[in-house]
Write an enzyme that holds these catalytic residues in place. Structure first.
Site, short mmCIF file in Angstrom:
data_model
loop_
_atom_site.label_atom_id
_atom_site.label_comp_id
_atom_site.label_asym_id
_atom_site.label_seq_id
_atom_site.Cartn_x
_atom_site.Cartn_y
_atom_site.Cartn_z
N GLU A 128 78.93 11.18 51.26
CA GLU A 128 77.60 11.78 51.00
C GLU A 128 77.70 13.19 50.44
O GLU A 128 76.71 13.89 50.31
CB GLU A 128 76.77 11.77 52.29
CG GLU A 128 76.36 10.39 52.76
CD GLU A 128 75.68 9.57 51.67
OE1 GLU A 128 74.77 10.10 51.00
OE2 GLU A 128 76.08 8.41 51.46
N ASP A 137 78.06 17.68 15.47
CA ASP A 137 77.72 16.71 16.51
C ASP A 137 76.27 16.79 16.95
O ASP A 137 75.65 17.86 16.86
CB ASP A 137 78.55 16.99 17.78
CG ASP A 137 79.96 16.47 17.65
OD1 ASP A 137 80.18 15.52 16.91
OD2 ASP A 137 80.83 17.04 18.34
N1 SAM Z 1 74.05 11.31 48.74
C1 SAM Z 1 74.24 12.01 47.51
C2 SAM Z 1 72.89 12.23 46.84
O1 SAM Z 1 72.03 11.39 46.97
O2 SAM Z 1 72.75 13.25 46.12
C3 SAM Z 1 75.14 11.21 46.58
C4 SAM Z 1 76.55 11.21 46.99
S1 SAM Z 1 77.54 10.34 45.84
C5 SAM Z 1 77.69 8.77 46.61
C6 SAM Z 1 79.16 11.01 46.10
C7 SAM Z 1 79.56 12.07 45.13
O3 SAM Z 1 79.59 11.56 43.81
C8 SAM Z 1 78.68 13.29 45.02
O4 SAM Z 1 78.87 14.18 46.08
C9 SAM Z 1 79.12 13.87 43.69
O5 SAM Z 1 80.36 14.55 43.80
C10 SAM Z 1 79.37 12.61 42.88
N2 SAM Z 1 78.23 12.23 42.05
C11 SAM Z 1 77.45 11.14 42.18
N3 SAM Z 1 76.52 11.07 41.23
C12 SAM Z 1 76.70 12.16 40.44
C13 SAM Z 1 76.04 12.66 39.29
N4 SAM Z 1 75.01 12.05 38.76
N5 SAM Z 1 76.50 13.80 38.74
C14 SAM Z 1 77.55 14.45 39.27
N6 SAM Z 1 78.22 14.01 40.37
C15 SAM Z 1 77.80 12.90 40.95
#
Ligand code: SAM
Length: 256
Positions: free
Chosen positions: A115, A172
């Site tokens: 999370e 680009d």
């Molecule tokens: N519970 C979090 C929320 O709803 O914001 C999502 C956690 S996600 C399962 C796990 C990790 O994936 C995040 O902490 C981040 O490092 C990365 N991550 C997921 N989606 C992302 C996005 N759209 N942009 C950047 N990092 C992302």
């Protein structure tokens, strides 16, 4: 540019050995250093996560392990890196942000799993180095590693000496300047006819001025068609506005 990445999946970054990124590393333009976060976990299972305070599903990455890892990585130099924490709740990653990062000598990425990272880590490091929480789009990945790969590739191709032809970055989509809020138009190569599809005649004319205007019109047309909200933010010339009026009046843009 030096780039450090702290992750529980350093092996995720194998693509950085390939193609432009691999060559940039070979040439010494890009100095990527990968760190296994679990090396800073000292229990027998190398645990990096724990249950969330307040309950709820999922696990949260432990602050003391991230803190120890970051402290060790940044202790190696007198200067401090710009730290980037990928998260869906972050600042949107755009070409303008990629350019901003390309001007930095040192980036430190902290991709999370589960999370996310205990929020106190961002509060703590946000007070003594420049820290950005950054999102690569409005969707949720399983972890931040893919987001870091996206950002590194977008940043590294802007570094001098990485692209064979530096001009391609200025032409680009989203490139600052003339293309800032535009998508690049269609591109073609030989043969001039393929399965009855002809290359637009103007591109075979050798008339550079007319070709440049045609390309500009196609960029406007494609942007109007696919991302009309970008046009509203564009800095457009009188000729651009005339082109747009024509496309709008004709019920254009047509499908590419
Ligand atoms: N519970 C979090 C929320 O709803 O914001 C999502 C956690 S996600 C399962 C796990 C990790 O994936 C995040 O902490 C981040 O490092 C990365 N991550 C997921 N989606 C992302 C996005 N759209 N942009 C950047 N990092 C992302």
């Amino acid at each position: 540019m030096r780039i450090d990445v702290i992750s529980i999946f350093p092996e995720y970054f194998a693509p950085l050995d390939v193609s432009l990124m691999g060559k940039a590393r070979d040439k010494g333009i890009l100095d990527v250093r990968l760190h296994q976060l679990r090396e800073w976990a000292h229990d027998v299972h190398k645990t990096v996560d724990d249950t969330p305070y307040g309950g709820g599903p999922g696990m949260v990455m432990k602050p003391e392990i991230w803190g120890a890892a970051i402290d060790d990585v940044i202790a190696s130099e007198e200067a401090l890196p710009r730290m980037i924490v990928p998260t869906p709740s972050g600042r949107p990653f755009t070409q303008a942000v990629a350019l901003e990062y390309a001007a930095e000598p040192w980036l430190l990425f902290a991709p999370a799993r589960y999370e996310g990272i205990d929020s106190r880590v961002m509060i703590e490091y946000g007070t003594h180095l420049r820290l950005d929480e950054v999102s690569i789009g409005d969707y949720v990945l399983a972890g931040g590693e893919a987001a870091v790969l996206v950002m590194i590739e977008a940043v590294a191709r802007l570094l001098p000496g990485v692209l064979g032809n530096a001009v391609s970055a200025t032409d680009d989509s989203f490139a600052p300047g003339a293309m800032e809020n535009l998508l690049e138009g269609p591109v073609f190569t030989k043969p001039p006819v393929w399965r009855d599809h002809e290359v637009p005649e103007i591109l075979l004319s050798g008339h550079h001025g007319k070709i440049a205007r045609w390309r500009r019109d196609q960029a406007l047309r494609r942007t109007l068609q696919k991302r009309p909200e970008l046009i509203e933010r564009g800095d457009l010339s009188a000729a651009d506005l005339k082109t747009l009026d024509t496309f709008r009046a004709d019920g254009d843009p047509v499908a590419d």
